[in-house]
Design an enzyme around this catalytic site. Structure first.
Site, mmCIF file in Angstrom:
data_model
loop_
_atom_site.group_PDB
_atom_site.id
_atom_site.type_symbol
_atom_site.label_atom_id
_atom_site.label_comp_id
_atom_site.label_asym_id
_atom_site.label_seq_id
_atom_site.Cartn_x
_atom_site.Cartn_y
_atom_site.Cartn_z
ATOM 1 C CG ASP A 5 -7.845 -8.508 5.823
ATOM 2 O OD1 ASP A 5 -6.786 -8.568 6.725
ATOM 3 O OD2 ASP A 5 -7.997 -7.598 5.162
ATOM 4 C CE LYS A 49 -6.000 -9.599 9.414
ATOM 5 N NZ LYS A 49 -4.612 -9.619 8.899
ATOM 6 C CB THR A 50 -4.365 -15.222 6.474
ATOM 7 O OG1 THR A 50 -4.798 -13.708 6.256
ATOM 8 C CG2 THR A 50 -4.896 -16.150 5.354
ATOM 9 N NE ARG A 100 -2.134 -0.904 3.800
ATOM 10 C CZ ARG A 100 -1.658 0.156 4.308
ATOM 11 N NH1 ARG A 100 -2.177 1.343 4.037
ATOM 12 N NH2 ARG A 100 -0.957 0.007 5.689
ATOM 13 N NE ARG A 144 -0.253 -9.098 1.222
ATOM 14 C CZ ARG A 144 -0.860 -8.681 2.303
ATOM 15 N NH1 ARG A 144 -2.038 -9.750 2.710
ATOM 16 N NH2 ARG A 144 -0.633 -8.067 3.296
ATOM 17 C CG HIS A 186 -7.437 -5.381 9.727
ATOM 18 N ND1 HIS A 186 -5.750 -5.190 10.088
ATOM 19 C CD2 HIS A 186 -7.368 -5.777 8.526
ATOM 20 C CE1 HIS A 186 -5.134 -5.683 9.170
ATOM 21 N NE2 HIS A 186 -6.022 -6.061 8.340
ATOM 22 C CB SER A 228 0.858 -7.290 7.580
ATOM 23 O OG SER A 228 1.176 -8.258 6.517
ATOM 24 C CE LYS A 231 -6.364 -4.264 4.027
ATOM 25 N NZ LYS A 231 -7.154 -5.114 5.219
#
Length: 531
Positions: free
Chosen positions: A256, A241-242, A61, A322, A219, A237, A200
């Site tokens: 997410d 989390k994933t 980003r 990604r 988030h 990140s 996002k």
């Protein structure tokens, strides 16, 4: 493939349908968009059939190029201190004209009409108009099927990834800009091929809108067990989390973005956007399988030129490689994208200093404190000039996407914790036995055993001890986890070095939270004992 049938909305927007030999494609199939991306040279297929694309210099980003149009309506509610740059309505209008003119000269256009939010009422329509087929594919992955007819509350994303702006013309910092006008429900993305900006931008729109309806945007990843119990995983990140929300034996709700209401939780998205560095079939089989098949899109991964095989251990293009794919690529899936009020909420942090315990149970005040703190750590080498681990803080575990002040979201969290007696846990997925470079990272299997024990209620009857520096409540035992791992000081060879580093980190927590004045004072009982 559907050819474009111009309706009044697009005519009024200024999109030109008279394009000579070029066409406009509306809501084309994934296979068509993949074929277009390959035909136009934007990507190539891996040996397993996934579409591999490169995003140029922007492999993440553009955090310093985020603008919000500042008006009488938005001047008060927006958290401008959150690296959000103001843009005037007049400048935005001029930029919008430039982008539409650019798109009208860009050859083929690809338009998708999707929805954000798996909730009949609390969703936002999202029209994406882009010059690049791979970005239309991305929106097919990350946004959901259109759930209703659109109206003037829905969003339009004007996407011109290869249009480089003249900073002197629009007052931007660089040739790149991601600009949202909350009054007209329009986002403009220029000068970056990184697909994550698309998803996002709509996450930010949901984060702005939902608190007014008493819904907490999160988030976070989320999954459910066979018995319908729901777990929510907050994290920045790289904290897991994933990975943890896609654990075997659980049903993925989403990885997410979610909303929490009195009805339960609901996923905002229709797909996943997983990090690929060090992805392996052995440790993350669901994500591996979803990423290595036709229809998936990989960004900035390294391919063997001869075989087309992906080397997920090679980060020479970007550490932030990604994979995007639809939720349907996940076998163990909660197909409704919804779940009950969560039983457990997990705050994931990767403590590179090696001083936080792998698991601790939080009081409500601690939950509020650590939610706004949003702690993790940057590692040496991840950014130019970072020579050793650095504490970093992202309030709400996702500050860049939160358009309102953190206290707004924290107060909502507190209300839900009180109302439904949700348990909150702080999970360190970072280091043990010393800081990064000396100790080792907690093995994924250890973190998974801790999470699974909590989900199975196995810590309900376990004794807890208080950590004297952080004031955290640490379980004395977790099934199949070595006891010394639960108490960080016991894993260090030099106990005094541990105390010094732990106190240093605890002090930094206080210093960070002092930025939030009244909120900090109100939740001081949740702070570390050492100051």
């Amino acid at each position: 493939m559907r050819r474009f049938n111009m309706d009044n909305f697009y005519k009024e927007l200024g999109i030109n349908t008279e394009r000579g030999e070029h066409k406009i494609y509306l809501d084309s199939s994934r296979s068509f968009l993949v074929a277009e991306a390959v035909r136009k040279g934007y990507g190539r297929l891996t040996s397993d059939g996934a579409l591999s694309v490169l995003t140029g210099k922007h492999t993440g980003r553009s955090a310093n190029d985020r603008y919000i149009v500042k008006t009488e309506t938005t001047a008060g509610p927006v958290w401008w201190e959150n690296n959000l740059l103001p843009m005037t309505s007049e400048t935005f209008a001029a930029l919008k004209t430039k982008v539409i003119n650019y798109l009208n000269q860009a050859g083929d256009l690809y338009i998708t009409e999707r929805s954000v939010g798996a909730h009949q009422k609390h969703n936002i329509g999202a029209r994406l108009i882009t010059s690049h087929p791979q970005h239309a594919l991305f929106s097919k992955h990350l946004f959901r099927e259109k759930s209703r007819e659109f109206n003037d509350t829905d969003y339009t994303i004007l996407h011109a990834p290869e249009l480089k702006l003249d900073p002197s013309e629009f007052g931007t910092k660089t040739e790149t800009a991601v600009v949202t006008c909350l009054d007209t429900n329009t986002t403009i993305i220029c000068g970056t091929l990184y697909a994550g900006e698309i998803k996002k931008s709509m996450f930010a729109a949901m984060n702005y809108r939902l608190p007014e309806e008493n819904i907490l945007p999160m988030h976070s990843g989320a999954s459910r067990l066979e018995n319908e119990d729901v777990s929510v995983f907050f994290g920045l990140s790289g904290t897991g989390k994933t990975t943890l929300s896609t654990d075997e034996g659980t049903y993925l709700i989403g990885d997410d973005e979610h909303g929490l209401s009195d009805e339960g939780i609901f996923n905002f998205e229709g797909g996943c956007y997983a990090k690929t560095y060090k992805l392996s079939k052995a440790t993350e089989p669901e994500i591996w399988d979803a990423s290595n098949r036709f229809g998936a899109m990989l960004e900035n991964v390294v391919l063997d030129e001869q075989t087309g095989k992906v080397d997920f251990d090679d980060k020479s293009i970007a550490e932030n490689g990604r994979s995007s794919y639809p939720l349907s690529f996940i076998k163990e899936l909660e197909t409704s994208s919804k779940g009950k009020i969560p039983k457990d909420i997990f705050f994931l942090c990767a403590d590179a200093f090696g001083v936080l315990p792998p698991v601790s149970k939080l009081t409500k005040e601690q939950a509020m404190f650590y939610f706004v703190l949003g702690y993790t750590a940057k590692l040496a080498g991840t950014e130019i000039g970072v020579k050793e681990p650095q504490a970093t803080f992202s309030p709400l575990f996702g500050a860049p996407f939160m358009l309102r002040h953190p206290s707004v979201y924290a107060e909502l969290l507190g209300q839900y914790l009180d109302k439904y007696d949700i348990k909150v846990w702080l999970i360190n997925t970072g280091w043990t036995g010393g800081a990064y470079g000396e100790g080792q990272r907690f093995p994924l299997k250890v973190t998974r055993k801790i999470i699974r024990s909590i989900q199975a209620n196995k810590l309900d009857d376990v004794a807890f001890e208080n950590d004297p520096i952080f004031n955290l409540s640490i379980p004395c035992a977790v099934e199949d986890v070595p006891g010394e791992l639960l108490k960080p000081q016991q894993t260090w060879q030099d106990s005094s070095a541990y105390s010094e580093k732990a106190k240093e980190l605890a002090s930094s927590f206080h210093k960070q939270m002092e930025n939030f004045g009244d909120f900090y004072q109100k939740n001081l009982s949740g702070a570390p004992t050492h100051k």
